[in-house]
Design a protein around this motif. Structure first.
Motif, PDB file in Angstrom:
ATOM      1  N   SER A  85      44.016 -36.607  27.060  1.00 51.30           N
ATOM      2  CA  SER A  85      43.798 -38.052  26.885  1.00 51.30           C
ATOM      3  C   SER A  85      42.930 -38.601  28.016  1.00 51.30           C
ATOM      4  N   PHE A  86      43.011 -38.022  29.212  1.00 50.61           N
ATOM      5  CA  PHE A  86      42.169 -38.488  30.328  1.00 50.61           C
ATOM      6  C   PHE A  86      40.682 -38.230  30.057  1.00 50.61           C
ATOM      7  N   THR A  87      40.391 -37.210  29.249  1.00 53.51           N
ATOM      8  CA  THR A  87      38.991 -36.826  29.018  1.00 53.51           C
ATOM      9  C   THR A  87      38.537 -37.145  27.584  1.00 53.51           C
ATOM     10  N   SER A  88      39.348 -37.937  26.840  1.00 52.94           N
ATOM     11  CA  SER A  88      39.052 -38.102  25.401  1.00 52.94           C
ATOM     12  C   SER A  88      37.708 -38.790  25.140  1.00 52.94           C
ATOM     13  N   ASP A  89      37.205 -39.578  26.122  1.00 55.25           N
ATOM     14  CA  ASP A  89      35.921 -40.266  25.915  1.00 55.25           C
ATOM     15  C   ASP A  89      34.744 -39.458  26.476  1.00 55.25           C
ATOM     16  N   LEU A  90      35.000 -38.226  26.918  1.00 54.33           N
ATOM     17  CA  LEU A  90      33.934 -37.450  27.581  1.00 54.33           C
ATOM     18  C   LEU A  90      33.505 -36.258  26.730  1.00 54.33           C
ATOM     19  N   ASP A  91      32.222 -35.936  26.815  1.00 56.11           N
ATOM     20  CA  ASP A  91      31.706 -34.746  26.138  1.00 56.11           C
ATOM     21  C   ASP A  91      31.831 -33.571  27.119  1.00 56.11           C
ATOM     22  N   VAL A  92      32.967 -32.883  27.048  1.00 58.49           N
ATOM     23  CA  VAL A  92      33.243 -31.794  27.992  1.00 58.49           C
ATOM     24  C   VAL A  92      32.637 -30.492  27.458  1.00 58.49           C
ATOM     25  N   GLY A  93      31.854 -29.812  28.317  1.00 58.22           N
ATOM     26  CA  GLY A  93      31.222 -28.560  27.902  1.00 58.22           C
ATOM     27  C   GLY A  93      31.789 -27.340  28.611  1.00 58.22           C
ATOM     28  N   ARG A 137      37.806 -28.186  21.191  1.00 59.39           N
ATOM     29  CA  ARG A 137      36.735 -29.188  21.374  1.00 59.39           C
ATOM     30  C   ARG A 137      35.374 -28.497  21.502  1.00 59.39           C
ATOM     31  N   LEU A 138      35.332 -27.386  22.224  1.00 62.14           N
ATOM     32  CA  LEU A 138      34.061 -26.667  22.421  1.00 62.14           C
ATOM     33  C   LEU A 138      33.594 -26.032  21.107  1.00 62.14           C
ATOM     34  N   ASP A 171      45.842 -13.622  32.641  1.00 62.72           N
ATOM     35  CA  ASP A 171      44.545 -14.321  32.672  1.00 62.72           C
ATOM     36  C   ASP A 171      43.382 -13.366  32.367  1.00 62.72           C
ATOM     37  N   THR A 172      43.479 -12.149  32.894  1.00 68.63           N
ATOM     38  CA  THR A 172      42.402 -11.173  32.663  1.00 68.63           C
ATOM     39  C   THR A 172      42.298 -10.846  31.168  1.00 68.63           C
ATOM     40  N   THR A 173      43.431 -10.534  30.560  1.00 66.03           N
ATOM     41  CA  THR A 173      43.353 -10.087  29.154  1.00 66.03           C
ATOM     42  C   THR A 173      43.174 -11.271  28.206  1.00 66.03           C
ATOM     43  N   LEU A 174      43.708 -12.445  28.568  1.00 70.48           N
ATOM     44  CA  LEU A 174      43.459 -13.636  27.734  1.00 70.48           C
ATOM     45  C   LEU A 174      41.950 -13.892  27.679  1.00 70.48           C
ATOM     46  N   GLY A 175      41.311 -13.795  28.837  1.00 72.12           N
ATOM     47  CA  GLY A 175      39.857 -14.015  28.894  1.00 72.12           C
ATOM     48  C   GLY A 175      39.100 -12.991  28.061  1.00 72.12           C
ATOM     49  N   GLU A 176      39.519 -11.715  28.151  1.00 71.11           N
ATOM     50  CA  GLU A 176      38.833 -10.677  27.368  1.00 71.11           C
ATOM     51  C   GLU A 176      38.918 -10.974  25.871  1.00 71.11           C
ATOM     52  N   GLY A 177      40.136 -11.319  25.436  1.00 73.44           N
ATOM     53  CA  GLY A 177      40.326 -11.572  24.003  1.00 73.44           C
ATOM     54  C   GLY A 177      39.559 -12.794  23.532  1.00 73.44           C
ATOM     55  N   LEU A 178      39.619 -13.879  24.330  1.00 74.92           N
ATOM     56  CA  LEU A 178      38.934 -15.109  23.920  1.00 74.92           C
ATOM     57  C   LEU A 178      37.415 -14.951  24.000  1.00 74.92           C
ATOM     58  N   TRP A 179      36.947 -14.125  24.935  1.00 73.32           N
ATOM     59  CA  TRP A 179      35.500 -13.841  25.014  1.00 73.32           C
ATOM     60  C   TRP A 179      35.024 -13.329  23.662  1.00 73.32           C
ATOM     61  N   GLN A 180      35.808 -12.401  23.095  1.00 75.78           N
ATOM     62  CA  GLN A 180      35.447 -11.809  21.804  1.00 75.78           C
ATOM     63  C   GLN A 180      35.560 -12.838  20.677  1.00 75.78           C
ATOM     64  N   GLU A 181      36.703 -13.539  20.677  1.00 72.33           N
ATOM     65  CA  GLU A 181      37.033 -14.388  19.535  1.00 72.33           C
ATOM     66  C   GLU A 181      36.170 -15.654  19.452  1.00 72.33           C
ATOM     67  N   LEU A 182      35.794 -16.205  20.602  1.00 67.87           N
ATOM     68  CA  LEU A 182      35.087 -17.499  20.579  1.00 67.87           C
ATOM     69  C   LEU A 182      33.565 -17.373  20.572  1.00 67.87           C
ATOM     70  N   ARG A 183      33.067 -16.166  20.770  1.00 69.36           N
ATOM     71  CA  ARG A 183      31.606 -15.969  20.803  1.00 69.36           C
ATOM     72  C   ARG A 183      30.893 -16.498  19.558  1.00 69.36           C
ATOM     73  N   PRO A 184      31.424 -16.223  18.354  1.00 67.33           N
ATOM     74  CA  PRO A 184      30.709 -16.710  17.168  1.00 67.33           C
ATOM     75  C   PRO A 184      30.636 -18.233  17.108  1.00 67.33           C
ATOM     76  N   SER A 185      31.523 -18.936  17.860  1.00 65.53           N
ATOM     77  CA  SER A 185      31.495 -20.413  17.877  1.00 65.53           C
ATOM     78  C   SER A 185      30.589 -20.945  18.977  1.00 65.53           C
ATOM     79  N   GLY A 186      29.918 -20.058  19.712  1.00 62.38           N
ATOM     80  CA  GLY A 186      29.016 -20.513  20.777  1.00 62.38           C
ATOM     81  C   GLY A 186      29.736 -20.804  22.082  1.00 62.38           C
ATOM     82  N   VAL A 187      30.979 -20.303  22.209  1.00 64.83           N
ATOM     83  CA  VAL A 187      31.757 -20.570  23.426  1.00 64.83           C
ATOM     84  C   VAL A 187      31.823 -19.292  24.275  1.00 64.83           C
TER      85      VAL A 187
END
Ligand SMILES: NC(=O)c1ccc[n+]([C@@H]2O[C@H](COP(=O)([O-])OP(=O)(O)OC[C@H]3O[C@@H](n4cnc5c(N)ncnc54)[C@H](OP(=O)(O)O)[C@@H]3O)[C@@H](O)[C@H]2O)c1
Length: 282
Positions: A85-93, A137-138, A171-187
């Motif tokens: 809610s603190f960032t709801s008016d911001l375009d966070v990248g 959001r991303l 944190d290490t493995t969460l990042g590895e998995g999300l790296w793979q999963e979010l790539r097609p969305s441009g993240v």
């Protein structure tokens, strides 16, 4: 190392706003300075309001950037709603989840279980909740990044920092998995496995080390690497250590790390013997 993106692409992909969870001090403050130099506005989250204001004022004084501060505890169960809610008016990248050293190390049994739960809340629940919130959001805007601060300690269990290294392995493995999963969305997602870095927390926890890296180098290297791969290890010495840790048999490694940490915390060390994992054995 050459940066993955040129300055303009970096600003377009990860700006105009970045959120740094744990951005008032240490590696988080170094990320903040690096980002404003690259023309990105900031939301800094940390607990100590005075320290937050001081860091933000220094950044505004030196660079033409906007810096908003939110004083909040990242171990709060509703942290995603608070920051959302603190960032709801911001375009966070860009989300950088930096805070993670719970400053609770030493004998597992002589501290309360609540003590270790707080470490898990800070280094596992917090990054998960915020990666989920900002990940959506991303994905919707079709570009952006998530940086999770992990540690070389995530590569092996060790006495006296057992909960810290286990939380960092998350944190290490969460990042590895999300790296793979979010790539097609441009993240772009990266887990940074830092080694000893010269911050107040590191000095308080260990007494410091002449070999500790400058937080600025860690922050700049991580942001340059973002978009290239799932894991980043800052510093040539740390990269050699990571390569060795990733290819070694486990028990000598666990013993070795435990001996180092026993010395750090002035606690006892006894070598442990056991069977190594072996795919042939029962
Ligand atoms: N320094 C090292 O040698 C080293 C090595 C490997 C990995 N790392 C990792 O790198 C990251 C940064 O480390 P660091 O040494 O800079 O110190 P840190 O103590 O993890 O981070 C300091 C920043 O986080 C904030 N913070 C800490 N706990 C918080 C909480 N519960 N809620 C909100 N904000 C909180 C601090 O502000 P407040 O105290 O005001 O809240 C400050 O802005 C951590 O994830 C750490 O595990 C560090």
């Amino acid at each position: 190392m050459t940066a993955t993106y040129d300055d303009e692409t970096f600003r377009d992909r990860f700006g105009p706003w970045a959120v740094i969870a744990g951005g008032s001090d240490g590696i988080g403050a170094a990320f903040a300075a690096t980002l404003v130099r690259r023309g990105i506005n900031l939301v800094l989250v940390a607990r100590d309001e005075a320290k937050l204001s001081k860091t933000a004022a220094l950044l505004r004084e030196k660079y033409s950037c906007e810096v908003r501060c939110l004083s909040s505890d990242l171990t709060s169960p509703d942290i995603d709603e608070q920051i959302g809610s603190f960032t709801s008016d911001l375009d966070v990248g860009l989300l950088i989840y930096n805070a993670g050293s719970g400053r609770q190390m030493g004998s597992f049994l002589d501290h309360t279980s609540e003590n270790w739960m707080r470490q898990v809340q800070l280094a596992c629940n917090g990054p998960l909740a915020l990666a989920h919130h900002f990940g959506r959001r991303l994905r919707d805007r079709g570009r952006g990044g998530i940086v999770l601060m992990s540690s070389l300690s995530s590569l092996v269990g060790s006495a006296y920092i057992a909960t810290y290294s286990a939380a960092k392995a998350f944190d290490t493995t969460l990042g590895e998995g999300l790296w793979q999963e979010l790539r097609p969305s441009g993240v772009d997602v990266v887990s940074c496995l830092a080694g000893a870095t010269d911050t107040e927390t590191f000095r308080d926890d260990t007494g410091g080390s002449p070999d500790a890296m400058d937080p600025k180098e860690v922050a700049e290297g991580t942001l340059d690497f973002l978009g290239s791969g799932p894991l980043y290890v800052p510093g040539a010495g740390n990269r050699a250590a990571a390569a060795a840790l990733m290819s070694s048999t486990r028990i000598p490694l666990i013993n070795g790390m435990s001996e180092i940490n026993a010395k750090n915390f002035k606690l006892s060390y006894t070598q442990a013997k056991g069977l190594e994992f072996d795919e042939e054995s029962a």
